[in-house]
Design a protein around this motif. Structure first.
Motif, PDB file in Angstrom:
ATOM      1  N   THR A   1      32.351 -87.130  70.966  1.00  0.00           N
ATOM      2  CA  THR A   1      31.721 -86.004  71.650  1.00  0.00           C
ATOM      3  C   THR A   1      30.813 -85.249  70.693  1.00  0.00           C
ATOM      4  OG1 THR A   1      33.714 -85.819  73.014  1.00  0.00           O
ATOM      5  CG2 THR A   1      32.144 -84.009  73.120  1.00  0.00           C
ATOM      6  N   ARG A   2      29.554 -85.133  71.078  1.00  0.00           N
ATOM      7  CA  ARG A   2      28.525 -84.546  70.213  1.00  0.00           C
ATOM      8  C   ARG A   2      28.124 -83.188  70.787  1.00  0.00           C
ATOM      9  NH1 ARG A   2      26.246 -89.450  67.610  1.00  0.00           N
ATOM     10  NH2 ARG A   2      27.283 -91.232  68.563  1.00  0.00           N
ATOM     11  N   CYS A   3      28.384 -82.136  70.035  1.00  0.00           N
ATOM     12  CA  CYS A   3      28.084 -80.773  70.476  1.00  0.00           C
ATOM     13  C   CYS A   3      26.820 -80.260  69.805  1.00  0.00           C
ATOM     14  CB  CYS A   3      29.251 -79.840  70.149  1.00  0.00           C
ATOM     15  SG  CYS A   3      30.766 -80.179  71.073  1.00  0.00           S
ATOM     16  N   PHE A   4      25.980 -79.615  70.592  1.00  0.00           N
ATOM     17  CA  PHE A   4      24.717 -79.064  70.094  1.00  0.00           C
ATOM     18  C   PHE A   4      24.857 -77.546  69.986  1.00  0.00           C
ATOM     19  CE2 PHE A   4      23.733 -83.171  71.686  1.00  0.00           C
ATOM     20  CZ  PHE A   4      22.616 -83.611  71.008  1.00  0.00           C
ATOM     21  N   TRP A   5      24.449 -77.032  68.819  1.00  0.00           N
ATOM     22  CA  TRP A   5      24.582 -75.608  68.521  1.00  0.00           C
ATOM     23  C   TRP A   5      23.235 -75.055  68.057  1.00  0.00           C
ATOM     24  CZ3 TRP A   5      29.776 -74.068  69.059  1.00  0.00           C
ATOM     25  CH2 TRP A   5      30.720 -75.109  69.047  1.00  0.00           C
TER      26      TRP A   5
ATOM     27  N   GLY B   1      39.936 -76.725  56.282  1.00  0.00           N
ATOM     28  CA  GLY B   1      40.949 -77.252  57.181  1.00  0.00           C
ATOM     29  C   GLY B   1      40.406 -78.000  58.376  1.00  0.00           C
ATOM     30  N   VAL B   2      39.145 -78.424  58.308  1.00  0.00           N
ATOM     31  CA  VAL B   2      38.561 -79.206  59.405  1.00  0.00           C
ATOM     32  C   VAL B   2      39.110 -80.626  59.327  1.00  0.00           C
ATOM     33  CG1 VAL B   2      36.428 -80.085  60.432  1.00  0.00           C
ATOM     34  CG2 VAL B   2      36.462 -77.807  59.353  1.00  0.00           C
ATOM     35  N   PRO B   3      39.722 -81.140  60.394  1.00  0.00           N
ATOM     36  CA  PRO B   3      40.267 -82.508  60.337  1.00  0.00           C
ATOM     37  C   PRO B   3      39.172 -83.553  60.235  1.00  0.00           C
ATOM     38  CG  PRO B   3      40.399 -81.625  62.573  1.00  0.00           C
ATOM     39  CD  PRO B   3      39.976 -80.498  61.690  1.00  0.00           C
TER      40      PRO B   3
ATOM     41  N   ASN C   1      38.158 -79.795  72.509  1.00  0.00           N
ATOM     42  CA  ASN C   1      38.511 -80.075  71.120  1.00  0.00           C
ATOM     43  C   ASN C   1      37.267 -80.277  70.258  1.00  0.00           C
ATOM     44  OD1 ASN C   1      41.563 -80.367  70.489  1.00  0.00           O
ATOM     45  ND2 ASN C   1      41.350 -81.299  72.519  1.00  0.00           N
ATOM     46  N   ALA C   2      36.226 -80.878  70.836  1.00  0.00           N
ATOM     47  CA  ALA C   2      34.981 -81.056  70.094  1.00  0.00           C
ATOM     48  C   ALA C   2      34.340 -79.711  69.792  1.00  0.00           C
ATOM     49  CB  ALA C   2      34.020 -81.942  70.882  1.00  0.00           C
ATOM     50  N   LYS C   3      34.378 -78.802  70.743  1.00  0.00           N
ATOM     51  CA  LYS C   3      33.841 -77.460  70.519  1.00  0.00           C
ATOM     52  C   LYS C   3      34.666 -76.711  69.466  1.00  0.00           C
ATOM     53  CE  LYS C   3      32.753 -75.221  74.371  1.00  0.00           C
ATOM     54  NZ  LYS C   3      32.870 -74.782  75.796  1.00  0.00           N
ATOM     55  N   ARG C   4      35.964 -76.843  69.545  1.00  0.00           N
ATOM     56  CA  ARG C   4      36.844 -76.173  68.583  1.00  0.00           C
ATOM     57  C   ARG C   4      36.567 -76.640  67.155  1.00  0.00           C
ATOM     58  NH1 ARG C   4      41.343 -78.083  66.292  1.00  0.00           N
ATOM     59  NH2 ARG C   4      41.505 -79.811  67.797  1.00  0.00           N
ATOM     60  N   ILE C   5      36.498 -77.942  66.976  1.00  0.00           N
ATOM     61  CA  ILE C   5      36.271 -78.491  65.638  1.00  0.00           C
ATOM     62  C   ILE C   5      34.839 -78.229  65.185  1.00  0.00           C
ATOM     63  CG2 ILE C   5      36.127 -80.659  64.339  1.00  0.00           C
ATOM     64  CD1 ILE C   5      38.551 -81.605  66.017  1.00  0.00           C
ATOM     65  N   GLY C   6      33.905 -78.294  66.127  1.00  0.00           N
ATOM     66  CA  GLY C   6      32.513 -78.011  65.795  1.00  0.00           C
ATOM     67  C   GLY C   6      32.341 -76.597  65.261  1.00  0.00           C
TER      68      GLY C   6
ATOM     69  N   ARG D   1      24.171 -80.372  65.075  1.00  0.00           N
ATOM     70  CA  ARG D   1      24.961 -81.201  65.991  1.00  0.00           C
ATOM     71  C   ARG D   1      26.232 -81.630  65.272  1.00  0.00           C
ATOM     72  NH1 ARG D   1      22.830 -86.908  68.025  1.00  0.00           N
ATOM     73  NH2 ARG D   1      24.542 -87.725  66.762  1.00  0.00           N
ATOM     74  N   THR D   2      27.361 -81.406  65.901  1.00  0.00           N
ATOM     75  CA  THR D   2      28.640 -81.825  65.324  1.00  0.00           C
ATOM     76  C   THR D   2      29.212 -82.946  66.187  1.00  0.00           C
ATOM     77  OG1 THR D   2      29.773 -80.042  66.552  1.00  0.00           O
ATOM     78  CG2 THR D   2      29.151 -79.614  64.265  1.00  0.00           C
ATOM     79  N   ASP D   3      29.537 -84.067  65.562  1.00  0.00           N
ATOM     80  CA  ASP D   3      30.065 -85.240  66.264  1.00  0.00           C
ATOM     81  C   ASP D   3      31.557 -85.354  65.985  1.00  0.00           C
ATOM     82  OD1 ASP D   3      27.410 -85.555  66.794  1.00  0.00           O
ATOM     83  OD2 ASP D   3      27.148 -87.400  65.648  1.00  0.00           O
ATOM     84  N   VAL D   4      32.359 -85.394  67.049  1.00  0.00           N
ATOM     85  CA  VAL D   4      33.810 -85.376  66.918  1.00  0.00           C
ATOM     86  C   VAL D   4      34.409 -86.616  67.570  1.00  0.00           C
ATOM     87  CG1 VAL D   4      35.922 -84.140  67.578  1.00  0.00           C
ATOM     88  CG2 VAL D   4      33.911 -82.865  66.790  1.00  0.00           C
ATOM     89  N   GLY D   5      35.231 -87.323  66.790  1.00  0.00           N
ATOM     90  CA  GLY D   5      35.896 -88.520  67.278  1.00  0.00           C
ATOM     91  C   GLY D   5      37.348 -88.254  67.631  1.00  0.00           C
TER      92      GLY D   5
END
Length: 434
Positions: free
Chosen positions: A274-278, A187-189, A315-320, A344-348
């Motif tokens: 937005t690019r999140c680092f984990w 369910g990830v958009p 929202n980037a953290k949520r989707i990441g 790294r998750t990149d969210v547009g």
């Protein structure tokens, strides 16, 4: 901005590096625990896009630990070559993939660091270390070096058994259809997507699929690719009028295992990506960038920390976090499950009409979606941050190495008390607002 920034010309055979570095000979106090043997850790390097020796970094970080870094590890900004391949007198700078292991070498006595240039990668060298982290060069770079090199690299990466992340994780990310399909199940958009696989794709078939979905414009991407090569934006109308556009694309990129074809999201370029680092599945920091075509001065804009609009960051953290669940379980070389290394998750963001018949995003609202997943060889954006991330990354890689060593030695959990000569100034705090 893509990972694997070092250009293929940089990987020329040359004199071997002076490493492995035995960083286990520093002073030891009576209150410190001394490791019987250092943990041998390799770092595969090969960046020219992630500067540390840069005025922007000097505003937040202390680069004095690089004073004794051998010049062979610095990169000439003009030729993009390591200085070992340049004429005498050429000056260069260190990038994150070298700075991080060098910091570990200088501050962690129980880690024996082995910085591995691309041309030095051999199965014997990899197996000589307990673990090897991909922090610069990887199989994607080998794609640009010919079929033989690529075949050799894949064979080594599959068989050495001690790469982090492991080969199954790497391939899961390289072949975008694998993680995107799993993300869809979770369910990830994501933007409406069609995968065009090498075995049965044709220009006519692809255009027919695109029209059936109702798209007007679309973008072409590729798996096993970097530097935005193979990326293009096209319209259905122009492809119908001139079939040679897709025909030529298919011919030029015939070797690519799959094309990732997506409806063009018009709001993508004018909104923050937005690019999140984990690391270990935990959020570390984020950067957000806006394409040059949508800024007033025509230059790409990068922000981080509390300069990222809260709506975009959250929202980037949520989707990441959702996207992380799609990844295979990371395991130690002997099979113990462990938390994931760098992802790294990149969210547009979309705020315009999407025409896909199966997608129902409200054009009057912002819809955030996963654009891409990357791993350890990606850009860390060290010089753009509001805090010094080199000690942070160094500690994470050092602790992960200890965790793996402890598990393989049969210890219940990784030992935290190790021989270490980190100065007080290097005490780490989780960055706020990132």
């Amino acid at each position: 901005l893509k990972p694997f920034g070092l250009k293929p010309c940089l990987f020329r055979p040359s004199s071997p590096s002076p490493l492995p570095i035995h960083s286990c000979g520093a002073e030891r106090g009576s209150q410190r625990l001394v490791a019987a043997m250092p943990i041998k850790v390799g770092f595969l390097v090969g960046k020219d896009t992630d500067l540390v020796e840069d005025p922007k970094y000097y505003k937040v970080g202390n680069a004095s630990f690089l004073k004794d870094l051998p010049n062979i590890y610095r990169v000439d900004p003009k030729s993009h070559e390591y200085l070992k391949n340049c004429d005498a007198g050429v000056k260069g700078q260190a990038h994150a993939d070298v700075a991080i292991p060098w910091y570990i070498k200088k501050h962690y006595d129980d880690i024996e660091v082995d910085i591995i240039f691309p041309e030095e990668i051999t199965l014997k060298r990899l197996k000589s270390n307990m673990v090897n982290y991909i922090i610069g060069y990887d199989v994607i770079n080998a794609v640009f070096e010919g079929k033989d090199r690529l075949k050799s690299m894949i064979s080594m990466f599959k068989s050495c058994g001690n790469l982090m992340p492991s080969w199954d994780v790497q391939e899961f990310i390289y072949m975008k259809s694998l993680y995107m399909t799993k993300c869809k199940e979770l369910g990830v958009p994501m933007a409406p997507t069609i995968f065009a696989f090498k075995k049965d794709r044709t220009p006519k078939k692809l255009l027919s699929q695109i029209k059936a979905q109702g798209w007007k414009t679309f973008v072409m991407k590729q798996s096993y690719m970097a530097f935005s090569l193979g990326f293009c934006k096209l319209s259905v109308e122009e492809c119908e009028k001139n079939p040679s556009i897709l025909e030529e694309y298919f011919e030029e990129h015939s070797a690519c295992p799959e094309y990732v074809v997506q409806e063009a999201i018009e709001g993508f370029v004018r909104n923050w990506e937005t690019r999140c680092f984990w690391f270990n599945g935990e959020f570390l920091y984020a950067i957000a960038n806006k394409a040059a075509v949508s800024t007033k001065d025509g230059k790409e804009q990068i922000v981080t920390g509390d300069d990222i609009p809260k709506e975009f960051l959250e929202n980037a953290k949520r989707i990441g976090r959702q996207a992380l669940k799609c990844l295979p379980q990371l395991k130690t070389p002997d099979g113990h499950p462990i938390p994931m290394t760098l992802i790294r998750t990149d969210v547009g963001c979309s705020d315009t009409q999407v025409y896909d018949k199966d997608t129902h995003w409200d054009p009057k609202k912002k819809t955030f979606f996963l654009n891409e997943i990357e791993y350890g060889g990606t850009t860390y954006f060290i010089r753009h941050l509001k805090f010094d991330a080199i000690p942070l990354w160094s500690k994470l890689y050092a602790d992960k190495s200890r965790e793996i060593a402890a598990l393989q030695a049969g210890e219940p959990e990784a030992k935290k008390a190790r021989t270490m000569k980190r100065p007080a100034a290097a005490v780490l705090k989780k960055p706020s607002g990132n």
